[in-house]
Design a protein around this motif. Structure first.
Motif, PDB file in Angstrom:
ATOM      1  N   LEU A  51       0.950  -1.174  -0.346  1.00 39.71           N
ATOM      2  CA  LEU A  51      -0.509   0.178   0.345  1.00 39.71           C
ATOM      3  C   LEU A  51       0.945   1.351  -0.344  1.00 39.71           C
ATOM      4  O   LEU A  51       0.570   2.549  -0.141  1.00 39.71           O
ATOM      5  CB  LEU A  51      -0.763  -0.245   1.125  1.00 39.71           C
ATOM      6  CG  LEU A  51      -2.335  -1.023   1.407  1.00 39.71           C
ATOM      7  CD1 LEU A  51      -2.430  -0.813   3.049  1.00 39.71           C
ATOM      8  CD2 LEU A  51      -2.409  -1.173   0.496  1.00 39.71           C
ATOM      9  N   PHE A  90     -17.030  -0.127   5.535  1.00 42.13           N
ATOM     10  CA  PHE A  90     -17.475   0.377   4.424  1.00 42.13           C
ATOM     11  C   PHE A  90     -18.796   0.722   5.742  1.00 42.13           C
ATOM     12  O   PHE A  90     -19.914   0.152   5.860  1.00 42.13           O
ATOM     13  CB  PHE A  90     -17.674  -0.590   2.716  1.00 42.13           C
ATOM     14  CG  PHE A  90     -16.130  -0.195   2.798  1.00 42.13           C
ATOM     15  CD1 PHE A  90     -15.504   0.608   2.575  1.00 42.13           C
ATOM     16  CD2 PHE A  90     -16.153  -1.454   2.059  1.00 42.13           C
ATOM     17  CE1 PHE A  90     -13.758   0.777   2.477  1.00 42.13           C
ATOM     18  CE2 PHE A  90     -15.010  -2.301   1.604  1.00 42.13           C
ATOM     19  CZ  PHE A  90     -13.881  -0.760   1.775  1.00 42.13           C
ATOM     20  N   LEU A 104     -14.809  -8.254  -5.476  1.00 40.62           N
ATOM     21  CA  LEU A 104     -13.542  -7.310  -6.634  1.00 40.62           C
ATOM     22  C   LEU A 104     -13.122  -8.785  -7.458  1.00 40.62           C
ATOM     23  O   LEU A 104     -12.293  -9.169  -8.581  1.00 40.62           O
ATOM     24  CB  LEU A 104     -12.356  -7.134  -6.032  1.00 40.62           C
ATOM     25  CG  LEU A 104     -12.946  -6.255  -4.971  1.00 40.62           C
ATOM     26  CD1 LEU A 104     -11.535  -5.152  -4.075  1.00 40.62           C
ATOM     27  CD2 LEU A 104     -13.856  -4.655  -5.586  1.00 40.62           C
TER      28      LEU A 104
ATOM     29  N   ALA B 134      -9.905  -0.521   0.983  1.00 38.92           N
ATOM     30  CA  ALA B 134     -10.471  -0.901  -0.763  1.00 38.92           C
ATOM     31  C   ALA B 134      -8.863  -1.298  -0.846  1.00 38.92           C
ATOM     32  O   ALA B 134      -9.347  -2.606  -1.458  1.00 38.92           O
ATOM     33  CB  ALA B 134     -10.942   0.495  -1.266  1.00 38.92           C
ATOM     34  N   MET B 135      -7.987  -0.778  -0.800  1.00 35.70           N
ATOM     35  CA  MET B 135      -7.338  -0.826  -1.895  1.00 35.70           C
ATOM     36  C   MET B 135      -6.518  -2.629  -1.181  1.00 35.70           C
ATOM     37  O   MET B 135      -5.987  -3.027  -1.697  1.00 35.70           O
ATOM     38  CB  MET B 135      -5.936   0.088  -2.129  1.00 35.70           C
ATOM     39  CG  MET B 135      -6.176   1.102  -2.971  1.00 35.70           C
ATOM     40  SD  MET B 135      -5.338   2.217  -2.299  1.00 35.70           S
ATOM     41  CE  MET B 135      -3.252   1.496  -2.730  1.00 35.70           C
ATOM     42  N   THR B 136      -6.195  -2.288  -0.062  1.00 36.32           N
ATOM     43  CA  THR B 136      -5.412  -3.878   0.569  1.00 36.32           C
ATOM     44  C   THR B 136      -6.680  -4.998   0.566  1.00 36.32           C
ATOM     45  O   THR B 136      -6.179  -6.015   0.097  1.00 36.32           O
ATOM     46  CB  THR B 136      -5.850  -3.791   2.177  1.00 36.32           C
ATOM     47  OG1 THR B 136      -4.404  -4.873   1.803  1.00 36.32           O
ATOM     48  CG2 THR B 136      -6.694  -3.843   3.145  1.00 36.32           C
ATOM     49  N   ALA B 139      -9.355  -3.912  -4.227  1.00 35.00           N
ATOM     50  CA  ALA B 139      -9.885  -3.090  -5.377  1.00 35.00           C
ATOM     51  C   ALA B 139      -8.682  -2.419  -6.377  1.00 35.00           C
ATOM     52  O   ALA B 139      -7.866  -1.887  -5.597  1.00 35.00           O
ATOM     53  CB  ALA B 139     -10.083  -1.943  -5.099  1.00 35.00           C
TER      54      ALA B 139
END
Lengths: 348, 234
Positions: A51, A90, A104, B134-136, B139
């Motif tokens: 990240l 979320f 996803l 979201a990224m981890t 996404a």
């Protein structure tokens, strides 16, 4: 090797956070990561989760060079998942949160549903399937965030302070979940934690980040163990190739080689009033060291491996055991924790 | 006070006996403003999401430019667009001048900066952990942007409502590019300006009251949708 870091540096706002010349992290293990606040634990976890990027240096992940291009990172990122110290869910239902990663990955909806329920059952939150995520308490949010991460069955799970700001009941639940998935799914786990905290017992290895350096700290109370003999009640194991320890069978994993961690603070000296056989495993050894530190006496007993027990000054005065004398110490069952090696012989 | 009382009376009459002409004026206003808001949202929201989420050299400059564009007078937009679409202009052959399309072009230019900068504000306020979560979880850029959009949707809705309010109330572009042609490009605001010029104050104010009522109704509608999404989320 899971991760191999070479010359990795991170500079934030002109300040060098850490500098790691060379470091390896093995797969299928649990690592704890300690260090003072601001040492860069979270930054390091983010880099390992792809990240964030190091300012300089290279990282290999599963013997593959980690690319610099964002689009190529996606594939690696999908094998690793990071759970934040205070995770955010979320603004959707718990089920939608846990299913997000699966969606996803285009997992078909029937299979998705099954895995969402499985993951929620794992963290004991299946009753909250349809609850809106923001109605949960802090500890529940943390458990759902963990389920959300586990649902995608990652190769690597990175947890930033998994038990921080969580009540003791939820702490225990979270630690059991981490140990469980490492054993069953062989998920590699790296979690940051406060120094010398409860959850450190969970780890096969301890990493320490301080003054910009990462080190694998020497854990004196972790031993390679080999199962020699067992029946339904008890198991005999050889520690560090030397000392023989008798342990209750239920504590020992179903494999010949494993790792044993002994909490040395809990080791007691067998006294005459206390029959040695009742409280745990009695081990006979020879006293090799007696030290006084701030009123307490630390006694090193060589029973194949050197174990230390701490006695109060008064107790030592009543029952002095000089260097060279023979002593019987008791290792209580709750001081012993066995960790599965997941197939490999040495603990590294 | 008499003026206001008479106007209120006329406004009520106007609303009760909606004649075809008034109805058409209201329809043109809503259609032009609605389409402008829609087009501006389609441009401004993705642009805002993109700018807010990326770091690039000159980002601060872009933000300053956007903020400056918020103060762009409608007359300036009218003049610039006029220069392009008048008979001798670059796009003169398209015959856009004094059409609803021309008004839409002008209004879109007016509110794209508004939608963009309010979207940036809404997204920047959002907790960064949404993006990282979201990224981890795997996404890609687009999927991350969708999560951001979903979490910032209340702020983004507010941007859209503000943009609609800006165009339904503007008069400069309507006059200069629409031309206030009766039955074609006459909107509530241009009609009001005309009535004022004619000295028909009562009718002008009455139209103003109608405009405010419609704006109120549209906002109620938006709020209803927003409220429903919030209830869905709660």
């Amino acid at each position: 090797m899971l991760y191999e870091l070479t010359g990795v540096e991170k500079v934030l706002g002109g300040r060098k956070i850490f500098e790691i010349p060379a470091f390896s992290i093995r797969s299928e293990r649990i690592y704890s990561l300690t260090g003072p606040n601001g040492a860069g634990k979270t930054t390091l976890l983010k880099i390992l989760a792809f990240l964030d990027r190091p300012s300089t240096g290279q990282i290999r992940f599963c013997d593959r060079m980690v690319p610099q291009v964002e689009s190529e990172l996606l594939e690696l990122r999908r094998q690793v998942v990071m759970v934040d110290q205070s995770p955010l869910l979320f603004t959707r239902t718990v089920a939608a949160n846990v299913g997000y990663g699966l969606k996803l990955r285009k997992v078909p909806s029937a299979e998705r549903r099954k895995r969402v329920i499985e993951a929620l059952e794992l963290v004991g939150m299946e009753k909250f399937l349809r609850t809106e995520a923001h109605r949960l308490s802090g500890g529940e949010t943390k458990r759902v965030a963990l389920a959300r991460a586990l649902a995608i069955r990652p190769k690597v799970l990175l947890c930033d302070e998994p038990t921080a700001n969580v009540d003791s009941e939820n702490q225990r639940i979270i630690l059991d979940i981490l140990a469980g998935i490492n054993r069953r799914e062989k998920t590699s786990i790296l979690f940051s934690t406060h120094y010398q905290s409860l959850e450190q017992q969970l780890a096969h290895s301890s990493l320490h980040l301080q003054h910009g350096r990462l080190s694998e700290s020497q854990i004196n109370d972790v031993f390679d163990a080999e199962l020699i003999e067992h029946d339904n009640e008890q198991a005999f194991c050889r520690l560090a190739g030397k000392a023989i320890l008798r342990l209750p069978r239920r504590l020992v994993p179903e494999e010949p080689f494993f790792t044993v961690r002994i909490e040395q603070e809990k080791i007691r000296l067998a006294t005459e009033e206390e029959p040695a056989r009742t409280a745990g495993t009695p081990v006979t050894g020879r006293v090799v060291r007696v030290e006084e530190s701030s009123g307490a006496i630390r006694v090193g007993v060589d029973c194949g491996i050197v174990l230390h027990l701490t006695l109060s000054g008064r107790l030592y005065a009543e029952q002095p055991i000089p260097v060279g004398a023979s002593a019987v110490i008791i290792i209580p069952d709750d001081a012993v924790r066995c960790l599965a090696n997941n197939g490999s012989r040495d603990r590294g | 006070m008499e003026l206001l009382r008479d106007s209120m009376y006329s406004a009520i009459l106007l609303l009760i006996h909606l004649d075809a002409e008034t109805l058409f004026i209201i329809w043109v206003s809503l259609k032009v403003s609605g389409l402008s808001t829609l087009i501006a949202s389609l441009i401004g929201i993705p642009a805002g999401l993109l700018i807010a989420q990326s770091t690039f050299p000159g980002k601060r400059f872009v933000l300053t430019c956007l903020n400056t564009l918020l103060a762009l007078p409608t007359v300036v937009i009218g003049l610039v667009v006029y220069a392009f679409i008048s008979r001798r202009g670059t796009f003169g052959s398209l015959g856009l001048l004094y059409t609803q399309e021309a008004m839409i072009i002008g209004q879109v230019i007016l509110i794209v900066p508004l939608v963009t900068s309010l979207t940036i504000a809404a997204v920047s306020k959002l907790d960064k952990r949404y993006r990282l979560s979201a990224m981890t979880l795997g996404a890609d850029r687009l999927q991350t942007a969708l999560v951001i959009f979903s979490e910032a949707r209340f702020g983004i809705f507010a941007a859209v409502i503000a943009a609609f309010g800006r165009v339904i109330a503007e008069v400069g572009i309507g006059m200069m590019l629409g031309g206030n042609a009766k039955g074609f490009t006459r909107t509530m605001t241009t009609a009001m300006a005309l009535e004022y010029d004619k000295g028909e104050y009562v009718l002008a104010v009455a139209l103003g009251i109608v405009l405010m009522s419609i704006a109120f109704a549209v906002n109620l509608l938006f709020q209803f949708f927003q409220g429903r999404t919030r209830t869905d989320a709660v």
